[in-house]
Design a protein around this motif. Structure first.
Motif, PDB file in Angstrom:
ATOM      1  N   MET A   1       0.828  -1.194   0.000  1.00 17.39           N
ATOM      2  CA  MET A   1       0.000   0.000   0.000  1.00 17.39           C
ATOM      3  C   MET A   1       0.859   1.240   0.000  1.00 17.39           C
ATOM      4  O   MET A   1       0.424   2.288  -0.388  1.00 17.39           O
ATOM      5  CB  MET A   1      -0.889   0.003   1.212  1.00 17.39           C
ATOM      6  CG  MET A   1      -0.195   0.271   2.496  1.00 17.39           C
ATOM      7  SD  MET A   1      -0.989  -0.563   3.837  1.00 17.39           S
ATOM      8  CE  MET A   1      -1.439  -2.103   3.088  1.00 17.39           C
ATOM      9  N   MET A   2       2.093   1.064   0.423  1.00 15.78           N
ATOM     10  CA  MET A   2       2.980   2.214   0.416  1.00 15.78           C
ATOM     11  C   MET A   2       3.250   2.587  -1.019  1.00 15.78           C
ATOM     12  O   MET A   2       3.635   1.763  -1.818  1.00 15.78           O
ATOM     13  CB  MET A   2       4.295   1.881   1.105  1.00 15.78           C
ATOM     14  CG  MET A   2       4.114   1.351   2.507  1.00 15.78           C
ATOM     15  SD  MET A   2       3.327   2.501   3.612  1.00 15.78           S
ATOM     16  CE  MET A   2       1.676   1.860   3.717  1.00 15.78           C
ATOM     17  N   SER A   3       3.032   3.839  -1.332  1.00 10.92           N
ATOM     18  CA  SER A   3       3.406   4.325  -2.638  1.00 10.92           C
ATOM     19  C   SER A   3       4.898   4.582  -2.581  1.00 10.92           C
ATOM     20  O   SER A   3       5.341   5.428  -1.855  1.00 10.92           O
ATOM     21  CB  SER A   3       2.657   5.615  -2.905  1.00 10.92           C
ATOM     22  OG  SER A   3       3.177   6.249  -4.019  1.00 10.92           O
ATOM     23  N   PRO A  74      -4.594   6.238  -6.473  1.00 13.09           N
ATOM     24  CA  PRO A  74      -4.073   5.449  -7.594  1.00 13.09           C
ATOM     25  C   PRO A  74      -2.644   5.843  -7.976  1.00 13.09           C
ATOM     26  O   PRO A  74      -2.346   7.028  -8.166  1.00 13.09           O
ATOM     27  CB  PRO A  74      -5.054   5.772  -8.724  1.00 13.09           C
ATOM     28  CG  PRO A  74      -6.342   6.067  -8.022  1.00 13.09           C
ATOM     29  CD  PRO A  74      -5.928   6.788  -6.760  1.00 13.09           C
ATOM     30  N   HIS A  75      -1.781   4.845  -8.043  1.00 13.82           N
ATOM     31  CA  HIS A  75      -0.382   5.035  -8.436  1.00 13.82           C
ATOM     32  C   HIS A  75       0.073   3.769  -9.159  1.00 13.82           C
ATOM     33  O   HIS A  75      -0.513   2.710  -8.975  1.00 13.82           O
ATOM     34  CB  HIS A  75       0.492   5.346  -7.205  1.00 13.82           C
ATOM     35  CG  HIS A  75       0.504   4.243  -6.211  1.00 13.82           C
ATOM     36  ND1 HIS A  75      -0.501   4.085  -5.275  1.00 13.82           N
ATOM     37  CD2 HIS A  75       1.351   3.204  -6.015  1.00 13.82           C
ATOM     38  CE1 HIS A  75      -0.248   3.011  -4.547  1.00 13.82           C
ATOM     39  NE2 HIS A  75       0.864   2.449  -4.988  1.00 13.82           N
ATOM     40  N   PRO A  76       1.100   3.888  -9.984  1.00 12.40           N
ATOM     41  CA  PRO A  76       1.493   2.766 -10.856  1.00 12.40           C
ATOM     42  C   PRO A  76       2.599   1.896 -10.263  1.00 12.40           C
ATOM     43  O   PRO A  76       3.306   2.318  -9.342  1.00 12.40           O
ATOM     44  CB  PRO A  76       2.055   3.518 -12.067  1.00 12.40           C
ATOM     45  CG  PRO A  76       2.729   4.719 -11.437  1.00 12.40           C
ATOM     46  CD  PRO A  76       1.892   5.102 -10.250  1.00 12.40           C
ATOM     47  N   HIS A  77       2.745   0.706 -10.810  1.00  8.52           N
ATOM     48  CA  HIS A  77       3.920  -0.129 -10.546  1.00  8.52           C
ATOM     49  C   HIS A  77       4.338  -0.802 -11.840  1.00  8.52           C
ATOM     50  O   HIS A  77       3.507  -1.046 -12.718  1.00  8.52           O
ATOM     51  CB  HIS A  77       3.624  -1.201  -9.488  1.00  8.52           C
ATOM     52  CG  HIS A  77       3.510  -0.652  -8.102  1.00  8.52           C
ATOM     53  ND1 HIS A  77       4.591  -0.134  -7.420  1.00  8.52           N
ATOM     54  CD2 HIS A  77       2.443  -0.535  -7.268  1.00  8.52           C
ATOM     55  CE1 HIS A  77       4.189   0.267  -6.224  1.00  8.52           C
ATOM     56  NE2 HIS A  77       2.889   0.051  -6.109  1.00  8.52           N
ATOM     57  N   VAL A  78       5.623  -1.127 -11.921  1.00 10.95           N
ATOM     58  CA  VAL A  78       6.208  -1.823 -13.076  1.00 10.95           C
ATOM     59  C   VAL A  78       7.265  -2.787 -12.559  1.00 10.95           C
ATOM     60  O   VAL A  78       8.060  -2.433 -11.675  1.00 10.95           O
ATOM     61  CB  VAL A  78       6.856  -0.794 -14.053  1.00 10.95           C
ATOM     62  CG1 VAL A  78       7.871  -1.462 -14.970  1.00 10.95           C
ATOM     63  CG2 VAL A  78       5.803  -0.066 -14.867  1.00 10.95           C
ATOM     64  N   ALA A 120      -4.918   1.491  -5.718  1.00 12.13           N
ATOM     65  CA  ALA A 120      -5.156   2.430  -4.626  1.00 12.13           C
ATOM     66  C   ALA A 120      -5.412   1.603  -3.384  1.00 12.13           C
ATOM     67  O   ALA A 120      -5.962   0.499  -3.470  1.00 12.13           O
ATOM     68  CB  ALA A 120      -6.366   3.299  -4.929  1.00 12.13           C
ATOM     69  N   GLU A 121      -5.005   2.111  -2.210  1.00 19.04           N
ATOM     70  CA  GLU A 121      -5.243   1.380  -0.977  1.00 19.04           C
ATOM     71  C   GLU A 121      -5.663   2.328   0.129  1.00 19.04           C
ATOM     72  O   GLU A 121      -5.109   3.415   0.270  1.00 19.04           O
ATOM     73  CB  GLU A 121      -4.004   0.571  -0.604  1.00 19.04           C
ATOM     74  CG  GLU A 121      -3.889  -0.643  -1.502  1.00 19.04           C
ATOM     75  CD  GLU A 121      -2.555  -1.320  -1.403  1.00 19.04           C
ATOM     76  OE1 GLU A 121      -2.504  -2.414  -0.821  1.00 19.04           O
ATOM     77  OE2 GLU A 121      -1.584  -0.754  -1.896  1.00 19.04           O
ATOM     78  N   GLU A 122      -6.654   1.902   0.864  1.00 17.21           N
ATOM     79  CA  GLU A 122      -7.232   2.807   1.858  1.00 17.21           C
ATOM     80  C   GLU A 122      -7.838   2.034   3.027  1.00 17.21           C
ATOM     81  O   GLU A 122      -8.166   0.857   2.925  1.00 17.21           O
ATOM     82  CB  GLU A 122      -8.310   3.658   1.204  1.00 17.21           C
ATOM     83  CG  GLU A 122      -9.441   2.833   0.638  1.00 17.21           C
ATOM     84  CD  GLU A 122     -10.296   3.623  -0.347  1.00 17.21           C
ATOM     85  OE1 GLU A 122     -11.032   4.496   0.113  1.00 17.21           O
ATOM     86  OE2 GLU A 122     -10.222   3.349  -1.558  1.00 17.21           O
ATOM     87  N   ALA A 134       2.961  -4.997   6.903  1.00 16.85           N
ATOM     88  CA  ALA A 134       4.143  -4.853   6.056  1.00 16.85           C
ATOM     89  C   ALA A 134       3.743  -4.879   4.597  1.00 16.85           C
ATOM     90  O   ALA A 134       2.817  -5.595   4.215  1.00 16.85           O
ATOM     91  CB  ALA A 134       5.133  -5.984   6.332  1.00 16.85           C
ATOM     92  N   GLN A 135       4.421  -4.047   3.822  1.00 16.08           N
ATOM     93  CA  GLN A 135       4.322  -4.209   2.384  1.00 16.08           C
ATOM     94  C   GLN A 135       5.711  -4.433   1.815  1.00 16.08           C
ATOM     95  O   GLN A 135       6.652  -3.685   2.110  1.00 16.08           O
ATOM     96  CB  GLN A 135       3.657  -3.061   1.665  1.00 16.08           C
ATOM     97  CG  GLN A 135       3.476  -3.513   0.198  1.00 16.08           C
ATOM     98  CD  GLN A 135       2.600  -2.636  -0.635  1.00 16.08           C
ATOM     99  OE1 GLN A 135       3.046  -1.601  -1.098  1.00 16.08           O
ATOM    100  NE2 GLN A 135       1.367  -3.037  -0.826  1.00 16.08           N
ATOM    101  N   LEU A 136       5.797  -5.485   1.032  1.00 15.74           N
ATOM    102  CA  LEU A 136       7.073  -5.933   0.483  1.00 15.74           C
ATOM    103  C   LEU A 136       6.985  -5.913  -1.035  1.00 15.74           C
ATOM    104  O   LEU A 136       5.902  -6.104  -1.590  1.00 15.74           O
ATOM    105  CB  LEU A 136       7.335  -7.375   0.945  1.00 15.74           C
ATOM    106  CG  LEU A 136       6.971  -7.705   2.397  1.00 15.74           C
ATOM    107  CD1 LEU A 136       7.063  -9.195   2.638  1.00 15.74           C
ATOM    108  CD2 LEU A 136       7.900  -6.979   3.333  1.00 15.74           C
TER     109      LEU A 136
END
Ligand code: MN
Length: 307
Positions: A1-3, A74-78, A120-122, A134-136
């Motif tokens: 969830m961490m951007s 909302p944010h991206p990941h690759v 997105a996470e909330e 934890a977010q890994l």
């Protein structure tokens, strides 16, 4: 969830892989950061230790006050997988694949970004408890990092009980118990819940390098006391590991085959060179379809300037 924040890497240059060490015990103090109003201890990456197997990012967030609301738009990941595990709390996940998923303690959310995904996470609207978890991130290999995105939620995970400890296999396998979660490279992630006065010996894969991050309480690891706020790197060539706790503890054991490639981590992207990172940045800023769109009332997060 961490951007993944700006500070993950100041410049998108490849950081050389730190060679794995044989069985050792190196302690690294986590960096204190704040993400979306939550206190976070960032255990990876470290300058001297960029990754442990394919695990390349470890954020330990909370425990938060009850009035703290998590709102990550909302944010991206690759090129990476996000693995989320909660000690306490509830988080609602939405992504550009159309997934809507509430995660609770003991469960795993695993999102594979591949060539591009957004989420997105909330804190859910009716929840006012503590958030702690934890977010890994797992770096994807070349075989899958340009592939399709995907999302998995695992409500039930295999649990090994030994010496008054419960070990949940989040990813990979331990002592013959195999997690249902997708793993693109040989790796392991285990959540250890140790009761007071517990002691056991874990069986490790000696070709993996391993590390432990304590989330609460105090763990005795190969004779040393370990508390929240640090990452303990254990090296390769360990067949077993003595773990115990006097007062009780919750911890993550992470391991995998040492990476042989240099990663370029910039913001929320895990790539292999600056050009790929720049392309991902430009595509997100331009609203490119590779990231899809997320159904969320939260504002989309812009990338920091690319330098
Ligand atoms: Mn994210």
């Amino acid at each position: 969830m961490m951007s993944g924040p700006i500070s993950t890497s100041t410049t998108p240059e490849a950081a050389p892989v730190t060679p794995p060490e044989k069985a050792c015990l190196e302690r690294y103090v986590s960096r204190q950061v704040e993400v979306a109003g939550l206190a976070v201890r960032r255990a990876l990456p470290k300058r001297q230790r960029r990754s442990v197997g394919a695990w390349c990012f470890v954020d330990h967030f909370g425990p938060s006050g009850r009035d703290v609301v998590m709102n990550v738009g909302p944010h991206p990941h690759v090129g990476l997988q996000t693995v989320t595990w909660l000690v306490e709390g509830q988080v609602l996940h939405h992504d550009s694949l159309g997934s809507e998923q509430l995660i609770r303690p003991g469960q795993v959310n695993l999102m594979t970004a591949g060539n591009g995904v957004a989420h997105a996470e909330e804190t859910p609207p009716n929840f006012d408890g503590t958030q702690h978890g934890a977010q890994l991130w797992v770096a994807q290999p070349n075989e899958t990092r340009f592939g399709q995105p995907a999302f998995e939620h695992h409500e039930e995970l295999p649990v090994l009980e030994a010496g008054d400890m419960e070990m949940s296999v989040l990813v990979g396998s331990m002592a013959g118990l195999v997690s249902p979660a997708r793993a693109d490279t040989p790796l392991v992630g285990v959540a250890i819940q140790a009761r007071a006065s517990s002691q056991t010996e874990l069986e490790l894969n000696p070709s993996f390098e391993h590390a432990v991050v304590v989330l609460e309480g105090s763990l005795n690891l190969a004779g040393e006391q370990v508390v929240p706020g640090e990452l303990v790197y254990l090296g390769t060539d360990r067949h077993r590991l003595d773990v115990g706790s006097t007062q009780g503890a919750t911890a993550l054991l992470l391991g995998g085959e040492p990476l042989e490639e240099d990663l370029v981590m910039w913001w929320n992207f895990v790539t292999r060179n600056k050009q790929e990172a720049r392309q991902a940045y430009e595509d997100w800023q331009a609203g490119h379809e590779r990231f899809g769109s997320v159904s969320s009332k939260l504002d989309r997060i812009d990338a920091p300037p690319f330098r």
